[in-house]
Scaffold this active site. Sequence first.
Site, short mmCIF file in Angstrom:
data_model
loop_
_atom_site.label_atom_id
_atom_site.label_comp_id
_atom_site.label_asym_id
_atom_site.label_seq_id
_atom_site.Cartn_x
_atom_site.Cartn_y
_atom_site.Cartn_z
N HIS A 177 104.36 17.21 76.86
CA HIS A 177 104.63 18.64 76.64
C HIS A 177 103.56 19.44 77.36
O HIS A 177 102.37 19.31 77.09
CB HIS A 177 104.64 18.96 75.13
CG HIS A 177 105.80 18.32 74.42
ND1 HIS A 177 105.67 17.68 73.21
CD2 HIS A 177 107.11 18.23 74.78
CE1 HIS A 177 106.86 17.21 72.85
NE2 HIS A 177 107.75 17.53 73.78
N GLU B 152 100.29 21.26 75.99
CA GLU B 152 99.32 20.50 75.18
C GLU B 152 98.24 19.91 76.08
O GLU B 152 98.16 18.70 76.32
CB GLU B 152 100.09 19.43 74.39
CG GLU B 152 101.14 20.05 73.46
CD GLU B 152 102.20 19.08 72.93
OE1 GLU B 152 103.17 19.55 72.31
OE2 GLU B 152 102.05 17.86 73.15
N ARG C 45 106.67 24.31 77.50
CA ARG C 45 106.67 22.98 76.84
C ARG C 45 107.48 21.94 77.62
O ARG C 45 107.08 20.78 77.73
CB ARG C 45 107.28 23.16 75.46
CG ARG C 45 107.62 21.88 74.70
CD ARG C 45 108.30 22.22 73.38
NE ARG C 45 108.95 21.11 72.76
CZ ARG C 45 108.34 20.32 71.85
NH1 ARG C 45 107.08 20.52 71.52
NH2 ARG C 45 108.99 19.32 71.29
N ARG D 127 112.87 14.50 73.51
CA ARG D 127 114.21 14.49 72.89
C ARG D 127 115.22 13.87 73.83
O ARG D 127 116.41 13.90 73.54
CB ARG D 127 114.65 15.93 72.56
CG ARG D 127 113.78 16.71 71.59
CD ARG D 127 113.75 16.09 70.20
NE ARG D 127 113.10 16.93 69.21
CZ ARG D 127 111.79 17.09 69.08
NH1 ARG D 127 110.97 16.41 69.92
NH2 ARG D 127 111.27 17.88 68.15
N HIS E 255 99.93 13.84 72.05
CA HIS E 255 100.44 15.21 71.90
C HIS E 255 99.42 16.05 71.14
O HIS E 255 98.36 15.56 70.73
CB HIS E 255 101.76 15.18 71.11
CG HIS E 255 102.88 14.47 71.80
ND1 HIS E 255 103.88 15.11 72.47
CD2 HIS E 255 103.14 13.14 71.95
CE1 HIS E 255 104.72 14.22 72.99
NE2 HIS E 255 104.30 13.02 72.70
N ALA E 256 99.73 17.30 70.96
CA ALA E 256 98.91 18.21 70.13
C ALA E 256 99.83 19.33 69.66
O ALA E 256 100.83 19.63 70.33
CB ALA E 256 97.78 18.77 70.98
N TYR F 48 108.43 15.67 60.94
CA TYR F 48 109.81 16.05 60.65
C TYR F 48 110.73 15.06 61.37
O TYR F 48 110.29 14.31 62.23
CB TYR F 48 110.13 17.49 61.09
CG TYR F 48 109.57 17.88 62.44
CD1 TYR F 48 108.61 18.89 62.54
CD2 TYR F 48 109.98 17.24 63.62
CE1 TYR F 48 108.09 19.25 63.78
CE2 TYR F 48 109.45 17.61 64.85
CZ TYR F 48 108.51 18.62 64.92
OH TYR F 48 107.98 18.99 66.15
N GLU G 287 99.04 13.34 67.38
CA GLU G 287 98.97 14.80 67.45
C GLU G 287 97.50 15.14 67.30
O GLU G 287 96.93 15.03 66.21
CB GLU G 287 99.79 15.42 66.30
CG GLU G 287 101.28 15.28 66.43
CD GLU G 287 101.87 16.26 67.45
OE1 GLU G 287 101.16 17.19 67.86
OE2 GLU G 287 103.06 16.07 67.81
#
Lengths: 305, 99
Positions: free
Chosen positions: A68, A71, A122, A140, A192-193, A244, A266
């Site tokens: 992303h 990040e 992103r 995704r 990631h972050a 999530y 993260e």
Amino acid sequence: SEFQHNYEVYHPLEEIQNWMFEMNRTHPHLVHMFSIGRSFEGRPLYVLQLGKRAQPRKKAVWIDCGAHAREWIGPAFCQWFVREALTSYHMRRLLTQLSFYVMPVFNVDGYVFSWTTDRFWRKTRSKNGRFKCWGVDINRNWRVKWCDEGASSHPCDDTYCGPYPESEPEVKAVAKFLRKHRKRIKAYISIHAYAQMLLYPYSYKYATIPNFSCVEDTAHKAVMALYSAYRERYRYGPASTTLYVSSGSSMDWAYRNGIPYAFAFELRDTGHYGFLLPESLIRPTCTETMRAVNTIASRLLRKCP
Amino acid sequence: GLYDGRYAGDQVIRMIPHSYEEVQFLRRLFENLRADLWQPNAASLIRQDGAVDVHVGRGAAQELKGRLRGAHIGHRVLISNLQMEVENQSGSRSSRSRR
């Protein structure tokens, strides 16, 4: 003049690639740089292989950063990891037993765009002819429960899954590489972050992975090692319940593709600066994360029931 | 300034929904309001007791705060001037010396 790379500042893509070439040039016996394909806008997708020449049976770890674009701490960590791997005694020992494939910037087009145009971009920079919006969420777009819960089929959304699985050339290139080397790659780590978490499968469903006890124990030990550096607390657990539910993620795909230890980090922080983590925090963030990644890598050298 | 100063006056606001109703309110709000959700990354992923961080332009910030007050949803400003934080984060590139 001697090449100096500052590991405590954020770098644009060109500087990161120059640094990769320099690592490749100055460490001929430990570093091998290669491209696994090209991005939508035609940029090479560079990977650094660390470790003594790969023997067929040598286990390997894959680490990607910068999936992303916004990040930025991710690519900073991958650079930090390579420097540590080549300089610290402990890591040099690890390199005799493991290979590491490090991809400092997965989403090269998006990363450039976040430096030049939209700091909070992103996605990738691919263009779907029929729609006015750009980009697909790299996390995704993988062929695992693709475009189901937690992903969007609308091209303007930040979690857009793409027109079809592996539609993004960046995703297709990494998936092809991981498929080709899946017998050797025993751990997949995606950086990631932000949120300060260590996540493992599944993201796309509330179920327990078959090797839960080994993975859970490894994650626990990893966050304890991370905590020992600066007492930063990271939550850990299955992504679906800890963060999530989301479908089409690289971590779930890697796990389903036979990589027994698949994680997503993260990194810092929990929201004070968010994506704008100051350069002054690169050192502590990367130092603590090194300890966690070391713990995961070392775990591969021991049998887990 | 960096990025032509496009983030001047922008803010990042955090809210944490503590009930089903508040979750639904925020999901509807951010499905309609084209806002830059920092976390989670989509309105559909907003869940009870989960932090919601959103980047809004200077104009929308006041409107958003008014809507949150109207719905009695607690919130706080994480970043009051985004442009300044953007400038702070990567320093002024010209000051970088790389031999």
